[in-house]
Design a protein around this motif. Structure first.
Motif, mmCIF file in Angstrom:
data_model
loop_
_atom_site.group_PDB
_atom_site.id
_atom_site.type_symbol
_atom_site.label_atom_id
_atom_site.label_comp_id
_atom_site.label_asym_id
_atom_site.label_seq_id
_atom_site.Cartn_x
_atom_site.Cartn_y
_atom_site.Cartn_z
ATOM 1 N N ALA A 1 5.358 0.548 14.926
ATOM 2 C CA ALA A 1 5.681 1.418 13.797
ATOM 3 C C ALA A 1 4.638 1.227 12.711
ATOM 4 O O ALA A 1 3.928 0.230 12.691
ATOM 5 C CB ALA A 1 7.063 1.066 13.247
ATOM 6 N N ARG A 2 4.557 2.211 11.833
ATOM 7 C CA ARG A 2 3.716 2.030 10.654
ATOM 8 C C ARG A 2 4.326 0.913 9.842
ATOM 9 O O ARG A 2 5.548 0.795 9.729
ATOM 10 C CB ARG A 2 3.668 3.293 9.816
ATOM 11 C CG ARG A 2 2.796 4.357 10.428
ATOM 12 C CD ARG A 2 2.515 5.467 9.446
ATOM 13 N NE ARG A 2 1.822 4.926 8.277
ATOM 14 C CZ ARG A 2 1.877 5.467 7.081
ATOM 15 N NH1 ARG A 2 2.591 6.530 6.860
ATOM 16 N NH2 ARG A 2 1.222 4.925 6.077
ATOM 17 N N TYR A 3 3.493 0.103 9.245
ATOM 18 C CA TYR A 3 3.995 -0.979 8.420
ATOM 19 C C TYR A 3 4.531 -0.402 7.118
ATOM 20 O O TYR A 3 4.280 0.749 6.780
ATOM 21 C CB TYR A 3 2.874 -1.995 8.162
ATOM 22 C CG TYR A 3 3.390 -3.361 7.837
ATOM 23 C CD1 TYR A 3 4.057 -4.109 8.790
ATOM 24 C CD2 TYR A 3 3.227 -3.900 6.575
ATOM 25 C CE1 TYR A 3 4.553 -5.371 8.489
ATOM 26 C CE2 TYR A 3 3.714 -5.158 6.278
ATOM 27 C CZ TYR A 3 4.370 -5.887 7.236
ATOM 28 O OH TYR A 3 4.855 -7.123 6.943
ATOM 29 N N LEU A 4 5.269 -1.174 6.394
ATOM 30 C CA LEU A 4 5.840 -0.715 5.131
ATOM 31 C C LEU A 4 4.755 -0.233 4.181
ATOM 32 O O LEU A 4 3.662 -0.798 4.139
ATOM 33 C CB LEU A 4 6.599 -1.862 4.466
ATOM 34 C CG LEU A 4 7.787 -2.414 5.233
ATOM 35 C CD1 LEU A 4 8.315 -3.658 4.542
ATOM 36 C CD2 LEU A 4 8.869 -1.380 5.376
ATOM 37 N N PRO A 5 5.054 0.793 3.380
ATOM 38 C CA PRO A 5 4.073 1.226 2.385
ATOM 39 C C PRO A 5 3.925 0.158 1.297
ATOM 40 O O PRO A 5 4.760 -0.736 1.175
ATOM 41 C CB PRO A 5 4.678 2.510 1.820
ATOM 42 C CG PRO A 5 6.142 2.378 2.054
ATOM 43 C CD PRO A 5 6.280 1.573 3.324
ATOM 44 N N CYS A 6 2.895 0.276 0.530
ATOM 45 C CA CYS A 6 2.683 -0.645 -0.590
ATOM 46 C C CYS A 6 3.939 -0.695 -1.460
ATOM 47 O O CYS A 6 4.648 0.309 -1.598
ATOM 48 C CB CYS A 6 1.517 -0.172 -1.448
ATOM 49 S SG CYS A 6 -0.062 -0.213 -0.613
ATOM 50 N N ILE A 7 4.187 -1.833 -2.055
ATOM 51 C CA ILE A 7 5.388 -2.012 -2.886
ATOM 52 C C ILE A 7 5.480 -0.936 -3.970
ATOM 53 O O ILE A 7 6.541 -0.376 -4.208
ATOM 54 C CB ILE A 7 5.376 -3.420 -3.535
ATOM 55 C CG1 ILE A 7 5.446 -4.513 -2.471
ATOM 56 C CG2 ILE A 7 6.498 -3.572 -4.556
ATOM 57 C CD1 ILE A 7 6.726 -4.547 -1.688
ATOM 58 N N HIS A 8 4.360 -0.632 -4.613
ATOM 59 C CA HIS A 8 4.424 0.322 -5.715
ATOM 60 C C HIS A 8 4.710 1.756 -5.252
ATOM 61 O O HIS A 8 5.021 2.614 -6.069
ATOM 62 C CB HIS A 8 3.137 0.268 -6.546
ATOM 63 C CG HIS A 8 1.934 0.813 -5.855
ATOM 64 N ND1 HIS A 8 1.257 0.099 -4.897
ATOM 65 C CD2 HIS A 8 1.296 1.998 -5.979
ATOM 66 C CE1 HIS A 8 0.237 0.827 -4.457
ATOM 67 N NE2 HIS A 8 0.241 1.974 -5.104
ATOM 68 N N LEU A 9 4.636 2.013 -3.943
ATOM 69 C CA LEU A 9 4.927 3.345 -3.424
ATOM 70 C C LEU A 9 6.319 3.446 -2.805
ATOM 71 O O LEU A 9 6.722 4.519 -2.364
ATOM 72 C CB LEU A 9 3.875 3.748 -2.382
ATOM 73 C CG LEU A 9 2.462 3.897 -2.921
ATOM 74 C CD1 LEU A 9 1.502 4.263 -1.802
ATOM 75 C CD2 LEU A 9 2.400 4.918 -4.045
ATOM 76 N N GLN A 10 7.054 2.353 -2.793
ATOM 77 C CA GLN A 10 8.413 2.404 -2.274
ATOM 78 C C GLN A 10 9.327 3.087 -3.290
ATOM 79 O O GLN A 10 9.063 3.092 -4.488
ATOM 80 C CB GLN A 10 8.885 1.000 -1.918
ATOM 81 C CG GLN A 10 8.085 0.449 -0.741
ATOM 82 C CD GLN A 10 8.565 -0.891 -0.270
ATOM 83 O OE1 GLN A 10 9.684 -1.300 -0.544
ATOM 84 N NE2 GLN A 10 7.712 -1.593 0.458
ATOM 85 N N THR A 11 10.364 3.693 -2.779
ATOM 86 C CA THR A 11 11.226 4.570 -3.584
ATOM 87 C C THR A 11 11.664 3.947 -4.908
ATOM 88 O O THR A 11 11.531 4.576 -5.967
ATOM 89 C CB THR A 11 12.459 4.990 -2.766
ATOM 90 O OG1 THR A 11 12.012 5.617 -1.558
ATOM 91 C CG2 THR A 11 13.331 5.955 -3.539
ATOM 92 N N TYR A 12 12.178 2.736 -4.881
ATOM 93 C CA TYR A 12 12.677 2.121 -6.111
ATOM 94 C C TYR A 12 11.579 2.030 -7.164
ATOM 95 O O TYR A 12 11.799 2.377 -8.334
ATOM 96 C CB TYR A 12 13.246 0.726 -5.822
ATOM 97 C CG TYR A 12 13.629 -0.010 -7.091
ATOM 98 C CD1 TYR A 12 14.823 0.279 -7.735
ATOM 99 C CD2 TYR A 12 12.793 -0.969 -7.640
ATOM 100 C CE1 TYR A 12 15.177 -0.375 -8.898
ATOM 101 C CE2 TYR A 12 13.136 -1.627 -8.817
ATOM 102 C CZ TYR A 12 14.330 -1.327 -9.439
ATOM 103 O OH TYR A 12 14.667 -1.970 -10.595
#
Length: 65
Positions: free
Chosen positions: A4-15
């Motif tokens: 899977a694609r790895y998690l997006p950068c923290i600053h781009l996560q929804t919260y």
């Protein structure tokens, strides 16, 4: 083998986007690296045979690139 694609950068996560208004362009190097990162299967119970399978599949994929 599932990847899977790895998690997006923290600053781009929804919260972070909703709470602080962060968005693309804030950390361009991290964003570029994140866009090319792949999550490979790994966990504490991954047996040696499965580890070898993951390593061989990765090596074969890199040879095709």
């Amino acid at each position: 083998m599932q990847t899977a694609r790895y998690l997006p950068c923290i600053h781009l996560q929804t919260y972070m986007r909703e709470r602080f208004g962060y968005g693309p362009g804030l950390c361009p190097v991290a964003e570029e690296r994140s866009s090319r990162t792949l999550a490979l299967p790994f966990h504490a119970r991954l047996g040696e045979e499965d580890q070898v399978h993951v390593a061989e599949a990765l090596a074969a994929a890199l040879e095709l690139a």
